[in-house]
Design an enzyme around this catalytic site. Structure first.
Site, PDB file in Angstrom:
ATOM      1  N   ALA A 195      24.538  16.319 -20.796  1.00 17.08           N
ATOM      2  CA  ALA A 195      24.917  17.367 -21.736  1.00 17.08           C
ATOM      3  C   ALA A 195      26.010  18.181 -21.019  1.00 17.08           C
ATOM      4  O   ALA A 195      25.776  18.409 -19.802  1.00 17.08           O
ATOM      5  CB  ALA A 195      23.704  17.931 -22.347  1.00 17.08           C
ATOM      6  N   ASP A 196      26.799  18.732 -21.746  1.00 13.17           N
ATOM      7  CA  ASP A 196      27.656  19.997 -21.153  1.00 13.17           C
ATOM      8  C   ASP A 196      27.852  20.938 -22.113  1.00 13.17           C
ATOM      9  O   ASP A 196      27.825  20.634 -23.523  1.00 13.17           O
ATOM     10  CB  ASP A 196      29.060  19.252 -20.749  1.00 13.17           C
ATOM     11  CG  ASP A 196      29.743  20.230 -19.866  1.00 13.17           C
ATOM     12  OD1 ASP A 196      29.190  20.308 -18.623  1.00 13.17           O
ATOM     13  OD2 ASP A 196      30.777  20.900 -20.262  1.00 13.17           O
ATOM     14  N   GLN A 197      28.416  21.983 -21.895  1.00 16.31           N
ATOM     15  CA  GLN A 197      28.964  23.192 -22.894  1.00 16.31           C
ATOM     16  C   GLN A 197      30.184  23.704 -22.270  1.00 16.31           C
ATOM     17  O   GLN A 197      30.220  24.167 -20.811  1.00 16.31           O
ATOM     18  CB  GLN A 197      27.645  23.970 -22.920  1.00 16.31           C
ATOM     19  CG  GLN A 197      27.962  25.113 -23.982  1.00 16.31           C
ATOM     20  CD  GLN A 197      26.593  26.184 -24.010  1.00 16.31           C
ATOM     21  OE1 GLN A 197      26.508  26.941 -22.966  1.00 16.31           O
ATOM     22  NE2 GLN A 197      25.886  26.363 -24.782  1.00 16.31           N
TER      23      GLN A 197
ATOM     24  N   ALA B 156      27.892  19.320 -26.110  1.00 12.33           N
ATOM     25  CA  ALA B 156      27.846  18.228 -26.529  1.00 12.33           C
ATOM     26  C   ALA B 156      26.872  17.348 -25.635  1.00 12.33           C
ATOM     27  O   ALA B 156      26.129  17.844 -24.676  1.00 12.33           O
ATOM     28  CB  ALA B 156      29.279  17.417 -25.866  1.00 12.33           C
TER      29      ALA B 156
END
Length: 202
Positions: A78-80, A115
């Protein structure tokens, strides 16, 4: 009580406490394993500039990085990213940079792009991304200083110098988007995928 039905625990390729709490609260048996990638190098090497595309790329690369070390396991990456217009923000290096970020965001709306990707045996099985629009209230220098004093070192652990689940909630006047997007993990989309793989009990 766990709702996880997988033979082995889910792998979360993240050390984020917020993401770990979301999975734990959802009754998912998981293990956190750090993704050994240079995020800034991956981003720069990609040539991407759209915040949503960058978040999606990093989520995939994190999942693939850990998947390469743990065969047969479902790995969540996950990433932001935080975007104010065309400007992308990174985690502040210290108090001075945190204050600068808050001055830039105060009285304006910015977007959080979150994401998620799931990999197994070095192959992406699922990916999705969501957006939240955040409107920060106007802040004077005294209010910024008071917030930074109260929040302490936590301001350097999140992009934008705030954690909405904590004292950062005081900074906002309007939020459009779901709680999970704001915390950096599109959880509803992830759960739907895990359910489709018969990995959840409900």
């Amino acid at each position: 009580m766990t709702l996880w039905r997988g033979k082995h625990p889910l792998i979360l390729a993240s050390q984020s406490r917020a993401r770990q709490t979301l999975l734990a609260n959802a009754g998912i048996n998981f293990e956190a394993v750090a993704a050994e990638i240079d995020e800034r190098a991956v981003q720069q090497g990609s040539g991407l500039s759209a915040p949503g595309e960058i978040a999606a790329l990093l989520a995939r690369e994190k999942a693939l990085s850990v998947s390469a070390r743990l065969s047969g396991r479902f790995v969540v990456g996950a990433d932001q990213t935080l975007a104010l217009g065309k400007r992308l923000f990174s985690k502040p290096a210290g108090r001075a940079q945190a204050a600068e970020q808050l001055r830039a965001l105060a009285g304006r709306s910015h977007e959080l792009h979150s994401a998620v990707a799931v990999a197994r045996d070095r192959k992406i099985l699922f990916a999705d991304a969501t957006i939240a629009r955040m409107t920060m209230r106007r802040l004077g220098e005294a209010e910024i200083d008071a917030y930074l004093d109260a929040a302490g070192e936590a301001v350097t652990s999140s992009v934008g110098a705030y954690q909405l689940e904590g004292l950062g909630v005081h900074l906002f006047e309007r939020i459009e988007g779901d709680h999970f997007t704001i915390l950096g993990l599109p959880l509803l989309q992830l759960l739907a995928f895990l359910r489709s793989e018969r990995l959840l009990g409900v």
